[in-house]
Motif scaffolding. Sequence first.
Motif, mmCIF file in Angstrom:
data_model
loop_
_atom_site.group_PDB
_atom_site.id
_atom_site.type_symbol
_atom_site.label_atom_id
_atom_site.label_comp_id
_atom_site.label_asym_id
_atom_site.label_seq_id
_atom_site.Cartn_x
_atom_site.Cartn_y
_atom_site.Cartn_z
ATOM 1 N N THR A 1 49.107 9.929 -24.704
ATOM 2 C CA THR A 1 49.157 10.168 -23.255
ATOM 3 C C THR A 1 48.710 11.593 -22.939
ATOM 4 N N ARG B 1 44.940 11.903 -23.082
ATOM 5 C CA ARG B 1 44.295 11.339 -21.890
ATOM 6 C C ARG B 1 44.389 12.286 -20.701
ATOM 7 N N THR B 2 45.534 12.935 -20.556
ATOM 8 C CA THR B 2 45.683 13.857 -19.424
ATOM 9 C C THR B 2 44.850 15.121 -19.621
ATOM 10 N N GLN C 1 41.538 14.334 -18.398
ATOM 11 C CA GLN C 1 41.528 14.263 -16.934
ATOM 12 C C GLN C 1 41.698 15.633 -16.287
ATOM 13 N N ARG D 1 44.413 17.528 -16.437
ATOM 14 C CA ARG D 1 45.794 17.806 -16.014
ATOM 15 C C ARG D 1 46.539 18.472 -17.174
ATOM 16 N N THR E 1 50.551 18.753 -17.235
ATOM 17 C CA THR E 1 51.200 17.506 -17.641
ATOM 18 C C THR E 1 51.046 17.283 -19.138
ATOM 19 N N ALA E 2 49.868 17.569 -19.664
ATOM 20 C CA ALA E 2 49.627 17.408 -21.100
ATOM 21 C C ALA E 2 50.539 18.313 -21.915
ATOM 22 N N THR F 1 54.118 16.977 -21.957
ATOM 23 C CA THR F 1 54.198 15.762 -22.772
ATOM 24 C C THR F 1 54.162 16.096 -24.254
#
Length: 394
Positions: free
Chosen positions: A281, A284-285, A288, A290, A293-294, A297
């Motif tokens: 996840t 993926r961020t 993108q 972000r 957020t990464a 996580t």
Amino acid sequence: MTPRSLKRRPFGNRSVIVEGDSSGTINTGDTTVEMPRIVRVPLAMLLAALLTVGLGWLYFDWFSPKFAPNYRTQFLIDAAAGAHPEGAAEVARSLRKTVVNSGDKDALALRRFGGECGAADNTARLVGFGDGNREEIGRAAARVRPSGRPTLVRGIVQAVEDFSEPFDRKARQVNRIIVVTRHGVDACEDDIAFVEREIRERVGAAGLSLQFRVVGFKVPDEQRRDLDRIATAAKAPPPVYAENATDLDRTLDWFSSAEPVLTSAQRIVDTLNTTVDQVNTAIRTVKQGRLDTADSTLGRARTAVNGTRPEFDDLADRAGNNDARNVNEAADRLRRKQKQVVDEASRVMEAAEAGSPLATRMKAFERAAARYNDEAKSMNKLLTALRGKLTGTS
């Protein structure tokens, strides 16, 4: 009066002398305050109570859990007379083999059932909980001489009570009762619906998570349906029926040794897989854009694996068992591969934060992920083989 304490403290331009003695008198130099007995006694009792509560909290919240066993297992064996008088001796031999492979920090106990309805001794604890009592359990089981009628329900009820004694060290992971019976019915309770209610109520009243495992050894076919219902009432899996000593050895070894290994290993695998999902996840961020957020996580992924420490400790405590040793080594390899995945994902994010090209870092991450997946497949094969030990298909 001779003061017990004398201290001079600055107070503005004056000094205050604080004196006290065992009578409860406080002297400040200008004022004397007499503490009456009606105040002193409750105050002393309050302080003693607070000290007791504090020490109790320290014991139950910190000291006791640190030294608690991983598993508390009580074996409940059938000592009633039956169609196969040699059965009790076969159970004793199998039990002696089984307890040797238990974990070093497992607390084991032994109880037997069998006797006359209503008699106080139709069930009795033979060995109390302890982590160094394997030989004692073997000797106690060997001394059992079949007699009386099968008082299975009372044996189960009293076995549950054994887990509810004050100041017991509760298990860090699992409390369980392993029932080994040569009978599927209770001689004193022929109302199976009542039996089901009684067992459910006693287990519920115990106030702790309690697992049951039921082994039927040479149980007559016509009694198995009742034993199935008793197991269901205790929220146990269906009974395992052993027809001979070899079946019994395999079944008891599974419940005593292999199942705890499998349980700990599966928890480790599940946690590590969840961590890898978090990493995916995060990647993926990153793609993108972000990054905040990464980063959060990935932070959760780094710390999640620490939650598997009790499971790794449990596997290490079972290192005398070949299955535990092999699974522990495989789990450690899997964890190291997982750490490499997290590290490579962190480097991908660092490159993104620096505005550098991601291709090289992404390839390194994908290689680490592939190595983890290969190790996970090997681990799953090992656990599948371990599950097959119960049925003899491994």
